[in-house]
Design an enzyme around this catalytic site. Sequence first.
Site, PDB file in Angstrom:
ATOM      1  N   ARG A  37      37.480  47.435  55.576  1.00  0.00           N
ATOM      2  CA  ARG A  37      38.017  48.224  54.460  1.00  0.00           C
ATOM      3  C   ARG A  37      37.812  49.723  54.658  1.00  0.00           C
ATOM      4  O   ARG A  37      38.614  50.524  54.184  1.00  0.00           O
ATOM      5  CB  ARG A  37      37.380  47.769  53.146  1.00  0.00           C
ATOM      6  CG  ARG A  37      37.956  46.446  52.687  1.00  0.00           C
ATOM      7  CD  ARG A  37      37.395  45.971  51.392  1.00  0.00           C
ATOM      8  NE  ARG A  37      38.284  44.965  50.813  1.00  0.00           N
ATOM      9  CZ  ARG A  37      37.980  44.224  49.757  1.00  0.00           C
ATOM     10  NH1 ARG A  37      36.815  44.380  49.157  1.00  0.00           N
ATOM     11  NH2 ARG A  37      38.842  43.346  49.292  1.00  0.00           N
ATOM     12  N   LYS A 202      38.357  29.993  44.647  1.00  0.00           N
ATOM     13  CA  LYS A 202      38.757  30.437  43.301  1.00  0.00           C
ATOM     14  C   LYS A 202      39.972  29.630  42.854  1.00  0.00           C
ATOM     15  O   LYS A 202      41.088  30.148  42.750  1.00  0.00           O
ATOM     16  CB  LYS A 202      39.074  31.925  43.310  1.00  0.00           C
ATOM     17  CG  LYS A 202      37.858  32.790  43.615  1.00  0.00           C
ATOM     18  CD  LYS A 202      38.255  34.247  43.645  1.00  0.00           C
ATOM     19  CE  LYS A 202      37.114  35.137  44.102  1.00  0.00           C
ATOM     20  NZ  LYS A 202      37.608  36.420  44.615  1.00  0.00           N
ATOM     21  N   GLY A 360      39.497  38.812  50.684  1.00  0.00           N
ATOM     22  CA  GLY A 360      38.265  39.363  51.225  1.00  0.00           C
ATOM     23  C   GLY A 360      37.555  38.387  52.146  1.00  0.00           C
ATOM     24  O   GLY A 360      37.190  38.734  53.277  1.00  0.00           O
ATOM     25  N   GLY A 384      43.023  39.300  45.740  1.00  0.00           N
ATOM     26  CA  GLY A 384      43.455  39.175  44.349  1.00  0.00           C
ATOM     27  C   GLY A 384      44.726  39.976  44.100  1.00  0.00           C
ATOM     28  O   GLY A 384      45.692  39.486  43.504  1.00  0.00           O
TER      29      GLY A 384
HETATM   30  P1  ADP Z   1      39.403  34.929  49.503  1.00  0.00           P
HETATM   31  O1  ADP Z   1      38.266  35.908  49.273  1.00  0.00           O
HETATM   32  O2  ADP Z   1      39.878  34.925  50.918  1.00  0.00           O
HETATM   33  O3  ADP Z   1      40.516  35.127  48.513  1.00  0.00           O
HETATM   34  P2  ADP Z   1      37.999  32.864  48.012  1.00  0.00           P
HETATM   35  O4  ADP Z   1      37.122  33.921  47.453  1.00  0.00           O
HETATM   36  O5  ADP Z   1      38.905  32.152  47.070  1.00  0.00           O
HETATM   37  O6  ADP Z   1      38.842  33.436  49.253  1.00  0.00           O
HETATM   38  O7  ADP Z   1      37.132  31.705  48.675  1.00  0.00           O
HETATM   39  C1  ADP Z   1      36.269  31.900  49.769  1.00  0.00           C
HETATM   40  C2  ADP Z   1      35.142  30.888  49.727  1.00  0.00           C
HETATM   41  O8  ADP Z   1      35.659  29.572  49.621  1.00  0.00           O
HETATM   42  C3  ADP Z   1      34.291  30.898  50.963  1.00  0.00           C
HETATM   43  O9  ADP Z   1      33.045  31.460  50.633  1.00  0.00           O
HETATM   44  C4  ADP Z   1      34.185  29.428  51.355  1.00  0.00           C
HETATM   45  O10 ADP Z   1      32.876  29.027  51.666  1.00  0.00           O
HETATM   46  C5  ADP Z   1      34.657  28.717  50.105  1.00  0.00           C
HETATM   47  N1  ADP Z   1      35.177  27.354  50.350  1.00  0.00           N
HETATM   48  C6  ADP Z   1      36.129  26.985  51.207  1.00  0.00           C
HETATM   49  N2  ADP Z   1      36.285  25.642  51.196  1.00  0.00           N
HETATM   50  C7  ADP Z   1      35.401  25.154  50.311  1.00  0.00           C
HETATM   51  C8  ADP Z   1      35.049  23.830  49.869  1.00  0.00           C
HETATM   52  N3  ADP Z   1      35.657  22.767  50.364  1.00  0.00           N
HETATM   53  N4  ADP Z   1      34.082  23.724  48.935  1.00  0.00           N
HETATM   54  C9  ADP Z   1      33.447  24.814  48.450  1.00  0.00           C
HETATM   55  N5  ADP Z   1      33.726  26.077  48.829  1.00  0.00           N
HETATM   56  C10 ADP Z   1      34.693  26.246  49.752  1.00  0.00           C
HETATM   57 MG    MG Z   2      36.707  35.930  47.875  1.00  0.00          MG
END
Ligand code: ADP
Ligand code: MG
Length: 404
Positions: A37, A202, A360, A384
Site C-alpha cells: 500500500r 467476511k 487486503g 471492500g
Molecule cells: P480479503 O481481505 O482478501 O477481502 P477476507 O478478509 O474476507 O479477505 O478473508 C481473509 C481471511 O479468510 C483469511 O484470514 C483466511 O484465513 C480466512 N479464511 C479463508 N478460508 C477460511 C475458512 N475455510 N475458514 C475460516 N477462515 C477462512
Molecule cells: Mg480482509
Amino acid sequence: MKLRTLDSLGDLSGKKVLVRCDLNVPLAGRDITDDGRIRASLPTIVRLREQGARVIVLSHLGRPEGAPDERFSLAPAAHRLAELLGTDVPLASDTVGPSAHATVAAMSDGDVAVLENVRFSPAETSKDDDARASFAAAIAELGDVFVSDGFGVVHRKQASVYELARALPSAAGLLIETELRVLEKLTATPERPYTVVLGGSKVSDKLGVISHLLPRVDTILIGGGMLYTFLAAQGHAVGASLLEKDQIETCRDYLRQASELGVDIILPPDIVVAASFSADAEHVVVSADSIEETPFGASGLGLDIGPEAAELFATKIRESKTVFWNGPAGVFEMPAFANGTRRIASALADMSGFSVVGGGDSAAAVRTLGFADSDFGHIATGGGASLEFLEGKTLPGLEALGWQ
Ligand code: ADP
Ligand code: MG
C-alpha cells in the site's frame, strides 16, 4: 472518467497539498510485513513533488479507539515512505495539533511530511456529521488543496475521506484513477469467459456482490469460509466450519438464479477438514458432501479446498479471459491450509487474459506465498471498496470527487 483528476487542481507549485493515502499496512510489532500500500501511494506523491508542491500525507492505520495509541503510530509507514522516496519524511506527532502545524510550517517546496494517524481522533469515524465536518475543517486549515488517493477507504464516509474532499478544492490521485480504470474494465466490457473467484471470511459482507455479478459473469468459483454456507444450502452437513445460518436461504436463491441465467456457480468437490483451528491440527481430505464423516465427526472444520477442487478451479481460471479474485480459498496463514490459495494464485499468474486480485488479505496472501505483483494484471489495494464498486453502490469518497 467522470471524476475530478489532478489536472483539475491547476498549478500546484508552492501549494500545500493534503493527500489522503491508505498507508494501513500489516505490521508485526513495528515491522511492515507487506509494504504494497505504501508503494501504491508513491506515483501521486512523486508527481506532486515534481510539481513543486508541499506534500502533506494523511492516513489511518488499524483501528485505534479514537485516542493516540503507540501501536497504531504511522511511524513505521513514514519511515518506509522515506526509504522508498530517498528523502527525509518527518512525522508530526498529532494530526491537527501544534506538531502538525509546526511540521507543515517547516516544509519547503517538494518536501513530504506525514501527519499522525487520523483515527487517533474519534471524529474521523464518528457517526455525527457535525463532528466529522469540524475535524475535516481543522485538517483543511493545514493545506490549500486536497488530493484523495486512499482507494481502500473510498467506500467510507469518514472525515478525511468525505468531508475533507468537500472542505477544499479536491481531486482524485493517480492510485484512485488506476483502480477505477481497472474496475470499470471489469464492469463495462470484460473479455469472456469472465470468472469470479470468491473466498475469505467476511461471508455476509461479500454475498451481496454475487447478485450483482450473476448477470455479468460466466463462472463463479466459491472457496474460503463462504463455501460452507453454500454447501449447507445444498443440504450438506458442514461440521464446525464457518457457517452463516441466516444466509443459507440467500445462497439457495443464488444457486437457483445462476441456473436460470446459465451461470456456473462451482463449489469444491473436495475439502480439507481439520480437527481444530490450528496450524498443526490433524487434517484429512474428504468429498464436500462428507465433511462430518471424518474421525473428527461434527467438530471437524473445513479450512481449505481439496486438491481436486484446486485443480478444477485452476482449469476454469486458465480457460478464462478475465478473472477477478477476492478472498483466500483457505486459512492460508497456516501452511497446511494454504494449498488451495496457492494453486489459485498460480493459475492466475499463468493465464493469458486479464487478472485482478482484490482484498487486503488476498493481496497479502499472494505476496507471502511468493508471487510477484507483476504476475497479475492488477492487485487492488482495497477489497471492500472494490467489491462495493462492483456491486454498483455509490462510494461516498468518490461521490465527493464528482464521480457519477
Ligand atoms: P480479503 O481481505 O482478501 O477481502 P477476507 O478478509 O474476507 O479477505 O478473508 C481473509 C481471511 O479468510 C483469511 O484470514 C483466511 O484465513 C480466512 N479464511 C479463508 N478460508 C477460511 C475458512 N475455510 N475458514 C475460516 N477462515 C477462512
Ligand atoms: Mg480482509
